[in-house]
Write a protein that holds these residues in place. Structure first.
Motif, PDB file in Angstrom:
ATOM      1  N   ASP B  27      30.128  35.888  18.537  1.00  0.00           N
ATOM      2  CA  ASP B  27      29.418  34.768  17.890  1.00  0.00           C
ATOM      3  C   ASP B  27      30.410  33.748  17.331  1.00  0.00           C
ATOM      4  O   ASP B  27      30.191  32.538  17.447  1.00  0.00           O
ATOM      5  CB  ASP B  27      28.524  35.294  16.761  1.00  0.00           C
ATOM      6  CG  ASP B  27      27.181  35.776  17.291  1.00  0.00           C
ATOM      7  OD1 ASP B  27      26.394  36.319  16.498  1.00  0.00           O
ATOM      8  OD2 ASP B  27      26.935  35.619  18.506  1.00  0.00           O
ATOM      9  N   ARG B  30      31.746  31.714  20.110  1.00  0.00           N
ATOM     10  CA  ARG B  30      30.716  30.786  20.611  1.00  0.00           C
ATOM     11  C   ARG B  30      30.600  29.578  19.674  1.00  0.00           C
ATOM     12  O   ARG B  30      30.477  28.444  20.146  1.00  0.00           O
ATOM     13  CB  ARG B  30      29.384  31.504  20.737  1.00  0.00           C
ATOM     14  CG  ARG B  30      28.385  30.717  21.552  1.00  0.00           C
ATOM     15  CD  ARG B  30      27.123  31.475  21.855  1.00  0.00           C
ATOM     16  NE  ARG B  30      26.062  30.525  22.174  1.00  0.00           N
ATOM     17  CZ  ARG B  30      24.803  30.652  21.819  1.00  0.00           C
ATOM     18  NH1 ARG B  30      24.414  31.710  21.144  1.00  0.00           N
ATOM     19  NH2 ARG B  30      23.912  29.735  22.129  1.00  0.00           N
ATOM     20  N   SER B 104      26.929  30.718  26.144  1.00  0.00           N
ATOM     21  CA  SER B 104      25.832  31.539  26.656  1.00  0.00           C
ATOM     22  C   SER B 104      25.187  30.840  27.863  1.00  0.00           C
ATOM     23  O   SER B 104      25.502  29.687  28.157  1.00  0.00           O
ATOM     24  CB  SER B 104      24.791  31.752  25.559  1.00  0.00           C
ATOM     25  OG  SER B 104      24.105  30.545  25.325  1.00  0.00           O
ATOM     26  N   GLU B 106      22.164  29.806  28.080  1.00  0.00           N
ATOM     27  CA  GLU B 106      21.381  28.668  27.557  1.00  0.00           C
ATOM     28  C   GLU B 106      22.276  27.444  27.342  1.00  0.00           C
ATOM     29  O   GLU B 106      21.892  26.305  27.665  1.00  0.00           O
ATOM     30  CB  GLU B 106      20.768  29.087  26.220  1.00  0.00           C
ATOM     31  CG  GLU B 106      19.379  28.578  26.005  1.00  0.00           C
ATOM     32  CD  GLU B 106      18.863  28.990  24.621  1.00  0.00           C
ATOM     33  OE1 GLU B 106      17.763  28.564  24.298  1.00  0.00           O
ATOM     34  OE2 GLU B 106      19.562  29.707  23.884  1.00  0.00           O
ATOM     35  N   ASP B 107      23.488  27.676  26.804  1.00  0.00           N
ATOM     36  CA  ASP B 107      24.435  26.580  26.557  1.00  0.00           C
ATOM     37  C   ASP B 107      24.799  25.912  27.878  1.00  0.00           C
ATOM     38  O   ASP B 107      24.849  24.678  27.968  1.00  0.00           O
ATOM     39  CB  ASP B 107      25.726  27.108  25.902  1.00  0.00           C
ATOM     40  CG  ASP B 107      25.478  27.726  24.553  1.00  0.00           C
ATOM     41  OD1 ASP B 107      26.310  28.542  24.100  1.00  0.00           O
ATOM     42  OD2 ASP B 107      24.444  27.413  23.933  1.00  0.00           O
ATOM     43  N   TYR B 136      21.095  19.961  20.193  1.00  0.00           N
ATOM     44  CA  TYR B 136      20.935  21.374  20.581  1.00  0.00           C
ATOM     45  C   TYR B 136      22.120  22.193  20.061  1.00  0.00           C
ATOM     46  O   TYR B 136      21.950  23.286  19.507  1.00  0.00           O
ATOM     47  CB  TYR B 136      20.837  21.481  22.106  1.00  0.00           C
ATOM     48  CG  TYR B 136      21.125  22.860  22.631  1.00  0.00           C
ATOM     49  CD1 TYR B 136      22.386  23.199  23.134  1.00  0.00           C
ATOM     50  CD2 TYR B 136      20.148  23.847  22.597  1.00  0.00           C
ATOM     51  CE1 TYR B 136      22.659  24.471  23.577  1.00  0.00           C
ATOM     52  CE2 TYR B 136      20.423  25.131  23.043  1.00  0.00           C
ATOM     53  CZ  TYR B 136      21.681  25.433  23.536  1.00  0.00           C
ATOM     54  OH  TYR B 136      21.957  26.710  23.974  1.00  0.00           O
ATOM     55  N   GLN B 140      22.122  25.390  17.449  1.00  0.00           N
ATOM     56  CA  GLN B 140      22.696  26.695  17.819  1.00  0.00           C
ATOM     57  C   GLN B 140      23.757  27.136  16.821  1.00  0.00           C
ATOM     58  O   GLN B 140      23.806  28.307  16.427  1.00  0.00           O
ATOM     59  CB  GLN B 140      23.328  26.615  19.222  1.00  0.00           C
ATOM     60  CG  GLN B 140      22.320  26.541  20.356  1.00  0.00           C
ATOM     61  CD  GLN B 140      21.458  27.764  20.440  1.00  0.00           C
ATOM     62  OE1 GLN B 140      21.912  28.889  20.564  1.00  0.00           O
ATOM     63  NE2 GLN B 140      20.150  27.568  20.341  1.00  0.00           N
ATOM     64  N   GLN B 143      22.117  28.310  13.649  1.00  0.00           N
ATOM     65  CA  GLN B 143      21.505  29.629  13.848  1.00  0.00           C
ATOM     66  C   GLN B 143      22.568  30.725  13.862  1.00  0.00           C
ATOM     67  O   GLN B 143      22.400  31.785  13.253  1.00  0.00           O
ATOM     68  CB  GLN B 143      20.790  29.603  15.195  1.00  0.00           C
ATOM     69  CG  GLN B 143      19.694  30.631  15.368  1.00  0.00           C
ATOM     70  CD  GLN B 143      19.043  30.482  16.725  1.00  0.00           C
ATOM     71  OE1 GLN B 143      19.082  29.408  17.343  1.00  0.00           O
ATOM     72  NE2 GLN B 143      18.465  31.543  17.205  1.00  0.00           N
TER      73      GLN B 143
END
Lengths: 64, 171
Positions: B27, B30, B104, B106-107, B136, B140, B143
């Motif tokens: 994480d 990321r 990820s 999604e990214d 976006y 992310q 989150q």
């Protein structure tokens, strides 16, 4: 049956309990339940032979 | 014999601990990658909207100020455009390369979606596309920052505990 099995079962029990709490604290209740079940299955796997021997011994002892 | 068991136990414990540590850092990596991408996208937006540079030059200037792997992404797009490929194709193909790094699925999909506007629509529309992607990325990052602490503790402890469990079961 050696005393080692008892210690192994105790160690697995403690570690599974700790892992259960860690997973619950992280909000992963389903994985906590799965881990507990997996620990239970592993311990049953060790114990089942001894339980079977116990029943056979009792059967022989009382001529059942 | 007992020494081999001890060495094996230590190896199993160490490898499970390292695996837990690796997953705990995913994480953080990321977040770092997304922050780099956001910085680079804002630079690209500036180059396109305010400096009115051609896309290849804008990408080259952005790549010079970014760090890997975002730098490599922009360099690949710039070189593909200079070789004659369409900007949208170059962008989409380079975005798929990001999946091999800390980003990820999604990214990668959201970054690839920018291919629809980059390079051929007017600067205002390209800027809107970049703003959407930056939005976006911000969501992310927010989150991930909220769940980062909990996830780190979970994976690190779970790694060590699983190692101990495996050692106990196999001993």
């Amino acid at each position: 049956m050696t005393i080692q099995v008892v210690f192994q079962i105790a160690a697995v029990g403690i570690l599974v309990a700790v892992l259960n709490q860690v997973l619950k604290a992280a909000g992963r209740e389903e994985q906590a339940v799965l881990t507990t079940l997996a620990g239970l299955i592993v311990v049953l796997f060790w114990v089942i032979q001894h339980v079977s021997d116990l029943f056979l011994t009792v059967q022989e002892l009382f001529n059942l | 014999m007992i020494y081999i068991r001890i060495i094996g136990a230590v190896l199993v414990l160490a490898s499970c601990g390292v695996l837990g540590y690796y997953y705990s850092m995913k994480d953080s990596w990321r977040i770092r990658g997304l922050s780099e991408m956001k910085k680079a996208l804002l630079l690209l937006e500036g180059e396109i909207v305010y400096a009115h540079n051609p896309l290849a030059d804008a990408l080259a200037k952005t790549a010079a100020k970014a760090s890997s792997p975002v730098r490599n992404f922009f360099i690949i797009v710039e070189r593909s455009i200079n070789l004659g490929f369409k900007a949208s194709e170059a962008w989409r193909d380079a975005a798929n390369m990001l999946a091999a790094h800390e980003f990820s699925v999604e990214d990668v999909e959201n970054t690839a979606r920018l291919a629809e506007s980059i390079g051929y629509l007017d600067p205002k529309t390209q800027s809107a596309g970049i703003t959407m992607l930056v939005g976006y990325i911000d969501a992310q990052i927010e989150q991930l920052r909220q769940s980062e602490g909990k996830t780190k503790r979970l994976y690190r402890s779970a790694g060590v505990i699983m190692g101990l469990l495996i050692v106990t079961i196999l001993i």
